[in-house]
Design a protein around this motif. Structure first.
Motif, PDB file in Angstrom:
ATOM      1  N   UNK A  20      42.506  43.728  28.744  1.00 38.42           N
ATOM      2  CA  UNK A  20      41.780  43.119  29.986  1.00 38.42           C
ATOM      3  C   UNK A  20      40.703  43.242  28.624  1.00 38.42           C
ATOM      4  N   UNK A  21      40.792  43.564  27.545  1.00 39.02           N
ATOM      5  CA  UNK A  21      39.315  44.046  26.775  1.00 39.02           C
ATOM      6  C   UNK A  21      39.289  42.313  25.409  1.00 39.02           C
ATOM      7  N   UNK A  22      41.174  42.612  25.368  1.00 38.45           N
ATOM      8  CA  UNK A  22      41.248  40.619  24.539  1.00 38.45           C
ATOM      9  C   UNK A  22      41.414  40.379  25.035  1.00 38.45           C
ATOM     10  N   UNK A 136      27.681  46.239  28.186  1.00 39.05           N
ATOM     11  CA  UNK A 136      27.422  45.088  28.393  1.00 39.05           C
ATOM     12  C   UNK A 136      27.872  44.345  30.006  1.00 39.05           C
ATOM     13  N   UNK A 137      26.422  43.745  30.756  1.00 34.61           N
ATOM     14  CA  UNK A 137      26.544  43.729  31.976  1.00 34.61           C
ATOM     15  C   UNK A 137      26.774  41.972  32.007  1.00 34.61           C
ATOM     16  N   UNK A 138      26.766  41.797  33.264  1.00 38.72           N
ATOM     17  CA  UNK A 138      26.753  39.974  33.039  1.00 38.72           C
ATOM     18  C   UNK A 138      26.281  39.945  34.511  1.00 38.72           C
ATOM     19  N   UNK A 139      25.290  38.837  34.927  1.00 40.50           N
ATOM     20  CA  UNK A 139      24.809  37.909  36.110  1.00 40.50           C
ATOM     21  C   UNK A 139      26.054  38.277  37.018  1.00 40.50           C
ATOM     22  N   UNK A 140      25.723  38.059  38.290  1.00 39.88           N
ATOM     23  CA  UNK A 140      26.293  37.827  39.031  1.00 39.88           C
ATOM     24  C   UNK A 140      26.909  36.214  38.986  1.00 39.88           C
ATOM     25  N   UNK A 141      26.564  35.991  39.297  1.00 36.34           N
ATOM     26  CA  UNK A 141      27.051  34.005  38.843  1.00 36.34           C
ATOM     27  C   UNK A 141      28.214  33.697  37.046  1.00 36.34           C
ATOM     28  N   UNK A 142      27.650  34.626  36.131  1.00 39.35           N
ATOM     29  CA  UNK A 142      28.524  34.703  35.238  1.00 39.35           C
ATOM     30  C   UNK A 142      29.769  35.677  35.387  1.00 39.35           C
ATOM     31  N   UNK A 143      29.861  36.229  36.267  1.00 35.36           N
ATOM     32  CA  UNK A 143      30.998  37.440  36.677  1.00 35.36           C
ATOM     33  C   UNK A 143      32.014  36.811  37.624  1.00 35.36           C
ATOM     34  N   UNK A 144      31.076  35.991  38.175  1.00 32.71           N
ATOM     35  CA  UNK A 144      32.152  34.762  39.106  1.00 32.71           C
ATOM     36  C   UNK A 144      32.820  33.570  38.351  1.00 32.71           C
ATOM     37  N   UNK A 145      32.210  33.502  38.088  1.00 36.94           N
ATOM     38  CA  UNK A 145      32.782  32.068  36.562  1.00 36.94           C
ATOM     39  C   UNK A 145      33.494  32.898  36.124  1.00 36.94           C
ATOM     40  N   UNK A 146      33.527  33.952  35.394  1.00 36.29           N
ATOM     41  CA  UNK A 146      34.586  34.239  34.856  1.00 36.29           C
ATOM     42  C   UNK A 146      35.969  34.996  35.826  1.00 36.29           C
ATOM     43  N   UNK A 147      35.956  35.455  37.233  1.00 36.22           N
ATOM     44  CA  UNK A 147      36.954  35.866  38.275  1.00 36.22           C
ATOM     45  C   UNK A 147      37.453  34.364  38.470  1.00 36.22           C
ATOM     46  N   UNK A 148      36.744  33.537  38.501  1.00 37.84           N
ATOM     47  CA  UNK A 148      37.169  31.866  38.687  1.00 37.84           C
ATOM     48  C   UNK A 148      38.082  31.700  37.731  1.00 37.84           C
ATOM     49  N   UNK A 149      38.017  31.530  36.232  1.00 42.50           N
ATOM     50  CA  UNK A 149      38.920  30.653  35.721  1.00 42.50           C
ATOM     51  C   UNK A 149      40.431  32.132  35.558  1.00 42.50           C
ATOM     52  N   UNK A 150      39.531  33.020  35.866  1.00 41.76           N
ATOM     53  CA  UNK A 150      40.747  34.739  35.752  1.00 41.76           C
ATOM     54  C   UNK A 150      41.788  34.254  36.944  1.00 41.76           C
ATOM     55  N   UNK A 151      41.532  33.798  37.773  1.00 43.09           N
ATOM     56  CA  UNK A 151      42.693  33.183  39.034  1.00 43.09           C
ATOM     57  C   UNK A 151      42.992  32.362  39.242  1.00 43.09           C
ATOM     58  N   UNK A 152      42.396  31.189  38.363  1.00 45.17           N
ATOM     59  CA  UNK A 152      43.327  30.074  37.809  1.00 45.17           C
ATOM     60  C   UNK A 152      43.728  30.176  37.051  1.00 45.17           C
TER      61      UNK A 152
END
Length: 160
Positions: A20-22, A136-152
């Motif tokens: 995940x770190x990569x 290192x943290x993210x906004x809720x919206x950025x985390x949602x974008x990340x998860x959406x792309x990861x899932x797809x």
């Protein structure tokens, strides 16, 4: 230095890895350093470029990009944008201006900036044995974008 694409024609992209770190952070983003009242960096905050910048003395919701339970509110005394343009059409950029500094002078200037930033860091982050991790943290919206792309994009393993 390694350059990895994060956006192609305004479409966020990410490199997937079993480690995940990569995995890269997708999309056009802004990165802010949030400071406490003593001028010490608390954490770096990643957000979508379309969101307004966090404001000093206003509550900011911060969360880990992949672990929903790691979250907090921060009220920064200072907010600094830290994502900077370094190269533009093959020319070095320093403090927002193209420069004709030699490669050596440019690196020396960047080195001096880096050293001054390290002097701001908490001592526990820089100790040689068992250093504390920098947050290192993210906004809720950025985390949602990340998860959406990861899932797809990430393959789902099928066990039979």
């Amino acid at each position: 230095m390694v350059y990895k694409l994060c956006d192609i024609d305004n479409v966020p992209v990410m490199k997937i890895s079993q480690e995940i770190a990569k995995t890269t952070l997708p999309g056009c983003k802004e990165v802010y350093r949030l400071f406490d009242s003593q001028g010490v960096p608390i954490l770096d905050f990643i957000d979508l470029v379309s969101n307004p910048a966090p404001k000093q003395k206003e509550k900011v919701y911060c969360q880990h990009v992949t672990v929903d339970s790691k979250r907090c509110y921060v009220i920064p005394s200072k907010v600094e944008s830290i994502l900077k343009l370094i190269w533009n059409d093959g020319l070095a950029v320093f403090d927002g201006q193209e420069t004709d500094l030699s490669y050596h002078d440019y690196l020396s200037t960047c080195r001096a900036r880096c050293i001054s930033r390290l002097k701001q860091a908490r001592r526990d982050l820089l100790r040689p044995t068992n250093p504390a991790p920098y947050k290192i943290s993210t906004s809720k919206e950025y985390a949602e974008l990340y998860k959406e792309l990861w899932d797809s994009k990430a393959p789902v393993i099928l066990y039979k």
